[in-house]
Design a protein around this motif. Structure first.
Motif, mmCIF file in Angstrom:
data_model
loop_
_atom_site.group_PDB
_atom_site.id
_atom_site.type_symbol
_atom_site.label_atom_id
_atom_site.label_comp_id
_atom_site.label_asym_id
_atom_site.label_seq_id
_atom_site.Cartn_x
_atom_site.Cartn_y
_atom_site.Cartn_z
ATOM 1 N N LEU A 79 2.091 2.414 -3.407
ATOM 2 C CA LEU A 79 1.130 2.929 -4.370
ATOM 3 C C LEU A 79 1.003 4.450 -4.245
ATOM 4 O O LEU A 79 1.054 4.987 -3.132
ATOM 5 N N SER A 112 -11.914 0.361 -5.598
ATOM 6 C CA SER A 112 -11.411 1.613 -5.026
ATOM 7 C C SER A 112 -10.690 1.338 -3.719
ATOM 8 O O SER A 112 -11.107 0.479 -2.930
ATOM 9 N N ILE A 113 -9.599 2.046 -3.505
ATOM 10 C CA ILE A 113 -8.909 2.070 -2.218
ATOM 11 C C ILE A 113 -9.114 3.463 -1.638
ATOM 12 O O ILE A 113 -8.779 4.465 -2.278
ATOM 13 N N TYR A 114 -9.655 3.522 -0.426
ATOM 14 C CA TYR A 114 -9.901 4.811 0.227
ATOM 15 C C TYR A 114 -8.764 5.096 1.211
ATOM 16 O O TYR A 114 -8.453 4.271 2.073
ATOM 17 N N LEU A 115 -8.161 6.246 1.046
ATOM 18 C CA LEU A 115 -7.104 6.694 1.956
ATOM 19 C C LEU A 115 -7.697 7.746 2.893
ATOM 20 O O LEU A 115 -8.037 8.846 2.473
ATOM 21 N N LEU A 138 0.823 -1.202 0.000
ATOM 22 C CA LEU A 138 0.000 0.000 0.000
ATOM 23 C C LEU A 138 0.862 1.258 0.000
ATOM 24 O O LEU A 138 0.553 2.245 -0.674
ATOM 25 N N ASN A 142 -9.326 6.096 -4.493
ATOM 26 C CA ASN A 142 -8.331 5.830 -5.522
ATOM 27 C C ASN A 142 -8.775 4.608 -6.313
ATOM 28 O O ASN A 142 -8.963 3.529 -5.741
ATOM 29 N N LEU A 160 -1.114 6.669 -3.655
ATOM 30 C CA LEU A 160 -2.468 6.932 -3.188
ATOM 31 C C LEU A 160 -2.637 8.392 -2.795
ATOM 32 O O LEU A 160 -1.735 9.009 -2.225
ATOM 33 N N ARG A 161 -3.822 8.925 -3.056
ATOM 34 C CA ARG A 161 -4.176 10.280 -2.658
ATOM 35 C C ARG A 161 -5.336 10.209 -1.669
ATOM 36 O O ARG A 161 -6.102 9.250 -1.680
#
Length: 263
Positions: free
Chosen positions: A20, A45-48, A17, A27, A22-23
């Motif tokens: 990556l 989706s990946i949530y940051l 992770l 994402n 990520l924002r």
């Protein structure tokens, strides 16, 4: 050449992770089949989020929709079957810097249908705010058996919420990022209590649109009524900061019984 062994897992490692780009927020990621260019990719989706963010959990069927069974069926023929006022309330909560998670015991095979429905939900031009949609990882038959025959959907939800809490606080902390929970069944109450959401912020709605607080079931309102109280129940917070102690909000403080502390 050395043999390579790949360990299959559903949970990416912290190192992966971190690698990556990520924002903050959602994402989009895509999975491709190797050497199968003709097969369309699978998107997710990946949530940051910040580890101090406050999270509000919402059930889907019977909570956003008017009822469980028809909430599954009617959207397929273009009928929203929506609880009145839910988009406006959730949007107001989200505007106060709370994160929304949509948690449902629907099987994973219905995740695309569920996401599409939540994305299309609208009332008076207002949509539901963005947020992760978490479904059961099981197939249709196993999910139906657990929810309809065994009537124990809380088993999946409790395990899921505990795993989600560990993402914020690790293994050994009693802190909970969950601020409130919306549901429509006693099993939702059990699920939310299991992850330390206080009864004063467990909100249960019935098919008629009446909402009551688990702590005081005589206090009946509606989603529209809650929206008018949103700044008191869900006081605005600065992103990344701790939420204020709700015990001293005007919503909770004046409902305390002063005689309860008298021996």
């Amino acid at each position: 050449s050395k043999a390579r062994f790949v360990k299959r897992t559903l949970q990416p490692s912290s190192a992966l992770l971190a690698s990556l780009p990520l924002r903050p927020g959602a994402n989009v990621i895509r999975f491709y089949l190797w050497n199968r260019a003709s097969v369309p990719p699978v998107s997710a989706s990946i949530y940051l989020w910040n580890h101090r963010d406050r999270v509000v959990i919402s059930d889907v069927d019977g909570t956003i929709t008017k009822s469980d069974m028809l909430g599954h069926m009617l959207p397929r023929v273009g009928i929203q079957w929506l609880q009145k006022g839910v988009p406006q309330l959730m949007t107001r909560i989200h505007a106060n810097n709370y994160r929304i998670v949509y948690l449902t015991a629907r099987p994973i095979g219905q995740v695309d249908t569920t996401k599409s429905y939540l994305h299309k939900v609208t009332e008076e031009g207002v949509h539901l705010p963005p947020g992760p949609v978490i479904t059961s990882p099981d197939g249709l038959l196993k999910s139906l058996n657990r929810e309809v025959i065994q009537r124990r959907p809380e088993e999946f939800k409790i395990e899921c919420l505990r795993n989600l809490r560990r993402l914020f606080v690790g293994e050994n902390s009693t802190y909970s990022p969950f601020y409130a929970g919306f549901g429509n069944r006693p099993t939702d109450v059990v699920s939310y209590q299991a992850v330390d959401i206080p009864d004063s912020r467990i909100l249960i709605i019935n098919p008629q649109g009446d909402v009551y607080v688990q702590q005081s079931q005589s206090l009946v309102t509606s989603y529209d009524g809650l929206r008018q109280l949103a700044d008191h129940i869900f006081p605005p917070v600065t992103p990344g900061s701790e939420a204020p102690d709700p015990s001293f909000s005007s919503f909770n403080y004046w409902r305390l019984d002063p005689l309860a502390a008298v021996p």
